[in-house]
Scaffold this active site. Structure first.
Site, PDB file in Angstrom:
ATOM      1  N   TRP A 127      65.921  17.740  -9.697  1.00 42.81           N
ATOM      2  CA  TRP A 127      65.088  16.642 -10.129  1.00 42.81           C
ATOM      3  C   TRP A 127      64.041  17.152 -10.755  1.00 42.81           C
ATOM      4  O   TRP A 127      63.287  18.007 -10.345  1.00 42.81           O
ATOM      5  CB  TRP A 127      64.834  15.624  -8.817  1.00 42.81           C
ATOM      6  CG  TRP A 127      63.839  14.666  -9.234  1.00 42.81           C
ATOM      7  CD1 TRP A 127      63.901  13.609 -10.124  1.00 42.81           C
ATOM      8  CD2 TRP A 127      62.639  14.326  -8.607  1.00 42.81           C
ATOM      9  NE1 TRP A 127      62.989  12.926 -10.168  1.00 42.81           N
ATOM     10  CE2 TRP A 127      62.210  13.102  -9.217  1.00 42.81           C
ATOM     11  CE3 TRP A 127      61.879  14.660  -7.644  1.00 42.81           C
ATOM     12  CZ2 TRP A 127      60.941  12.634  -8.951  1.00 42.81           C
ATOM     13  CZ3 TRP A 127      60.835  14.250  -7.185  1.00 42.81           C
ATOM     14  CH2 TRP A 127      60.390  12.902  -7.735  1.00 42.81           C
ATOM     15  N   LYS A 243      65.434   4.024  -2.959  1.00 45.85           N
ATOM     16  CA  LYS A 243      66.759   3.637  -3.041  1.00 45.85           C
ATOM     17  C   LYS A 243      67.379   2.844  -2.063  1.00 45.85           C
ATOM     18  O   LYS A 243      67.960   1.483  -2.157  1.00 45.85           O
ATOM     19  CB  LYS A 243      67.528   4.841  -3.625  1.00 45.85           C
ATOM     20  CG  LYS A 243      67.499   5.258  -4.895  1.00 45.85           C
ATOM     21  CD  LYS A 243      65.954   5.992  -5.106  1.00 45.85           C
ATOM     22  CE  LYS A 243      65.966   6.684  -6.581  1.00 45.85           C
ATOM     23  NZ  LYS A 243      64.561   7.346  -6.502  1.00 45.85           N
TER      24      LYS A 243
END
Length: 395
Positions: A127, A243
């Site tokens: 990431w 999420k």
């Protein structure tokens, strides 16, 4: 003073989002932004979150501060969710943070404070904000091999070879599940080899788990990190609720410091609270309150798990549909790995020029490294993407 401020390269994903918004085509497809979307292209509020918010509105009596570490019931519930019974609760220091990003930042701060000579090893690729934060903080960092683009699998031999060159006290940043950006995960056997390497080289694992429940299931997705936490002397874990609870804008995360020695938890807890105080004093509570309400209420918990499972299975179905469609159109197994990957992301293995062609000629937006968000698709747009990919690769 302001005129002397340095310039910074714009975030590529934020740039892509702006380009998508400015595109007037009605059939455009956004596969760049890293948020879950349903078949209608919306990021919905989960049913259990809605129910918890309604209940909270009825019973909440104050907006006063909670604590530097966040609400104890939230910390307890999240430690249980992430670690299960892998370690005892009194072996874990924890603080609520502004999202998983806040937890990642605090963990790097802790490393810098305790061992300024440590190098943080991260997967190649990882990431993007991992590397950005490390560089901003001035923490030494190196990449270890992780992904073999040709096969769409983990380059595990390369990974272990690189980690064997780390020095004692270095930090190894691992993705707990649903690797971002590749979607390629370690197997159970590979996790064990990682543990053996960490122990042999005296390395500190730091695990970023942002997608628990999006891969193979809540318990299955935590198996690797639980093995690590129960096997090595110390572990750092940064977890996000963005999420799996869908509370992106509420900035709900947690940082855990796990120790095999219960006597080390007190100092770790004090230092985590100290870092919270220096950076933002008290962490956000609204999202954390909703999460703890869900995790401690049988009915809300059951409904949340059911909806999360619907999300997980839906992404797996999209993965299989895309892999099958690409196999049919290209008459090769080149893209079969998409079905084997887990989570929201996969890297298609296209060149930057091919990604530009997807965007300019087909209105399909993906990150320049060919990462796509599987959750940005639906059953109707999968064939559109597959046809466009087949065209740009020259089939």
């Amino acid at each position: 003073m302001f005129s002397d401020l340095p310039t910074h390269a714009p975030d590529k994903i934020l740039q892509l989002m702006q380009m998508f918004r400015e595109d007037t085509r009605t059939d455009k497809i956004d596969l760049g932004v890293g948020v879950y979307k349903n078949a209608e292209g919306q990021t919905p509020v989960m049913r259990a979150i809605k129910a918890a918010e309604k209940k909270l509105w009825e019973v909440e009596t104050t907006k006063s501060y909670v604590a530097l570490a966040g609400a104890p019931d939230y910390n307890d519930a999240m430690v249980k969710l992430v670690l299960g019974d892998a370690v005892a609760r009194d072996q874990v220091a924890s603080v609520a943070t502004p999202g998983g990003t806040g937890a990642v930042r605090q963990s790097f701060e802790l490393v810098k404070m305790v061992n300024p000579d440590a190098t943080v090893w991260y997967s190649n690729p990882t990431w993007g904000n991992h590397v950005s934060i490390l560089k901003y903080l001035g923490v030494a960092n190196k990449a270890y091999r992780y992904f073999d683009a040709a096969s769409g699998t983990v380059d595990f031999d390369g990974m272990i070879a690189d980690l064997n060159s780390a020095k004692p006290g270095d930090v190894v940043l691992l993705h707990g599940c649903c690797h971002n950006p590749t979607g390629a995960n370690l197997t159970a056997e590979q996790w064990q080899t990682v543990v053996d390497t960490l122990l042999a080289k005296e390395l500190l694992p730091m695990i970023d788990v942002a997608y628990q429940g999006f891969g193979d299931g809540l318990e299955e997705d935590a198996a690797g990190l639980r093995l690590v936490a129960s096997s090595v002397p110390e572990t750092l874990i940064a977890a996000s609720c963005s999420k799996n609870f869908g509370v992106y804008r509420e900035r709900t995360g947690i940082l855990m410091a796990v120790s095999a020695d219960k006597g080390k938890v007190g100092p770790a807890q004090a230092n985590l609270a100290y870092l919270n105080r220096q950076n933002y004093s008290f962490p956000p509570d609204h999202g954390a309150r909703l999460v703890s309400m869900i995790l401690t209420d049988d009915a809300l918990l059951a409904d949340w798990k059911a909806e999360l499972e619907e999300v997980r299975l839906g992404m797996l179905e999209l993965r299989q549909q895309l892999a099958d469609e690409l196999r049919r159109l290209t008459n090769t197994d080149r893209f079969d790995f998409i079905a084997r990957h887990r989570g929201m992301f996969s890297m298609l293995g296209l060149t930057e020029d091919q990604i530009v062609t997807l965007r300019e000629e087909h209105g399909i937006y993906a990150v320049s490294d060919s990462r796509i968000n599987i959750a940005g698709l639906n059953t109707k747009t999968v064939p559109i993407l597959a046809k466009a990919v087949a065209e740009v690769v020259g089939v």
